[in-house]
Design an enzyme around this catalytic site. Structure first.
Site, PDB file in Angstrom:
ATOM      1  N   GLY A  47       0.892  -1.418  -0.079  1.00 30.15           N
ATOM      2  CA  GLY A  47      -0.108  -0.105  -0.270  1.00 30.15           C
ATOM      3  C   GLY A  47       0.651   1.116   0.045  1.00 30.15           C
ATOM      4  CD  GLU A  48       2.353   5.912  -0.187  1.00 33.20           C
ATOM      5  OE1 GLU A  48       3.264   6.227   0.312  1.00 33.20           O
ATOM      6  OE2 GLU A  48       2.679   5.722  -1.376  1.00 33.20           O
ATOM      7  CB  SER A  49       5.568   2.556   3.210  1.00 27.79           C
ATOM      8  OG  SER A  49       5.843   3.147   3.049  1.00 27.79           O
ATOM      9  CB  CYS A  79       5.418  -4.295  -1.447  1.00 29.35           C
ATOM     10  SG  CYS A  79       5.317  -2.652  -2.942  1.00 29.35           S
ATOM     11  CB  ILE A 134       2.721  -2.471  -7.287  1.00 23.20           C
ATOM     12  CG1 ILE A 134       1.608  -3.764  -8.387  1.00 23.20           C
ATOM     13  CG2 ILE A 134       1.569  -0.918  -7.625  1.00 23.20           C
ATOM     14  CD1 ILE A 134       0.552  -3.687  -7.751  1.00 23.20           C
ATOM     15  NE  ARG A 135       1.953   3.672  -6.872  1.00 21.32           N
ATOM     16  CZ  ARG A 135       2.172   3.231  -5.217  1.00 21.32           C
ATOM     17  NH1 ARG A 135       2.732   4.251  -4.923  1.00 21.32           N
ATOM     18  NH2 ARG A 135       1.317   3.214  -5.086  1.00 21.32           N
ATOM     19  CG  HIS A 171       1.393  -6.448  -4.172  1.00 26.15           C
ATOM     20  ND1 HIS A 171       0.788  -6.364  -3.680  1.00 26.15           N
ATOM     21  CD2 HIS A 171       3.043  -5.713  -4.550  1.00 26.15           C
ATOM     22  CE1 HIS A 171       1.146  -4.767  -2.618  1.00 26.15           C
ATOM     23  NE2 HIS A 171       2.569  -3.966  -3.680  1.00 26.15           N
ATOM     24  CD  GLU A 173      -0.712  -8.896  -2.307  1.00 24.71           C
ATOM     25  OE1 GLU A 173       0.485  -9.476  -2.148  1.00 24.71           O
ATOM     26  OE2 GLU A 173      -0.644  -7.671  -1.963  1.00 24.71           O
TER      27      GLU A 173
HETATM   28  N1  GLN Z   1       5.727   3.012  -3.034  1.00 30.13           N
HETATM   29  C1  GLN Z   1       4.941   2.253  -1.764  1.00 30.13           C
HETATM   30  C2  GLN Z   1       5.656   3.220  -0.717  1.00 30.13           C
HETATM   31  O1  GLN Z   1       6.584   3.812  -0.984  1.00 30.13           O
HETATM   32  C3  GLN Z   1       4.955   0.584  -1.762  1.00 30.13           C
HETATM   33  C4  GLN Z   1       3.877   0.472  -2.581  1.00 30.13           C
HETATM   34  C5  GLN Z   1       3.001  -0.933  -2.371  1.00 30.13           C
HETATM   35  O2  GLN Z   1       3.165  -1.734  -1.309  1.00 30.13           O
HETATM   36  N2  GLN Z   1       2.727  -1.488  -3.376  1.00 30.13           N
HETATM   37  O3  GLN Z   1       4.814   2.614   0.004  1.00 30.13           O
END
Ligand code: GLN
Length: 188
Positions: A47-49, A79, A134-135, A171, A173
């Site tokens: 997600g977004e840390s 991630c 993903i990113r 990921h 999942e």
């Molecule tokens: N780019 C996100 C971050 O720095 C991590 C991306 C992800 O969990 N798919 O939090």
């Protein structure tokens, strides 16, 4: 087997589904009351840390989660979850859970190549594991001999294990292959 999946933000529902498919009990952690439930392991999803760290602090769970992992509670970080567990980060100065001897690079693949899919092998788990990035961050360096590299893609470390901690840049999942989650359940 009972696994708590942090459901503050990000791709948590897919982890719960994978665990159910493997016959494990899984529950979402949204609150301190959920956190108190009995569990054999936890998952920190992608997600977004930045958002996840803020929510962990806002809920007052940051110290308790860090202490539980340090005491040996099994954890699987995917991630953003991997970023939260890293002791060091090349391009990130926030205070993380910092339980694992790795240095990560956030958004390591840049904007263009931020998201891609490949197949690669994971030590002790198998070959042709589907890996969706993903990113994604990667592990720029393993900081101690306690941390074992499990997978590399294009010369970068994308999975590692240290004691009861498992992390992946990708990921698992989001694909249909259950082997990584199955391996985590064995760890638990
Ligand atoms: N780019 C996100 C971050 O720095 C991590 C991306 C992800 O969990 N798919 O939090």
């Amino acid at each position: 087997m009972k696994i708590g999946v942090f459901a503050l933000q990000g791709a948590f529902a897919e982890h719960v589904q994978m665990l159910h498919r493997l016959g494990a009990e899984a529950f979402e952690i949204h609150s301190p009351a959920d956190w108190e439930r009995e569990k054999d392991g936890i998952i920190l999803p992608g997600g977004e840390s930045t958002a996840q760290l803020k929510l962990l602090h806002d809920l007052g769970l940051f110290d308790a989660v860090k202490a539980a992992i340090e005491r040996g509670l099994p954890v699987f970080g995917t991630c953003a979850g991997m970023i939260l567990l890293a002791k060091e980060a090349t391009n990130d100065s926030r205070c993380r859970l910092a339980t694992m001897d790795i240095r990560v690079r956030r958004n390591a693949y840049g904007r263009q190549l931020g998201s891609f899919h490949t197949l690669s092998s994971m030590k002790g788990i198998g070959d042709d594991i589907p890996m969706t990035f993903i990113r994604a961050p990667y592990i720029a360096e393993v900081l101690s001999p306690y941390c074992e590299v499990l997978a590399e893609v294009n010369g970068h470390i994308v999975a590692a294990r240290q004691g009861n901690q498992l992390v992946t840049s990708f990921h698992p999942e989001l694909d249909d292959d259950l082997r990584v989650h199955e391996w985590f359940l064995e760890l638990c």
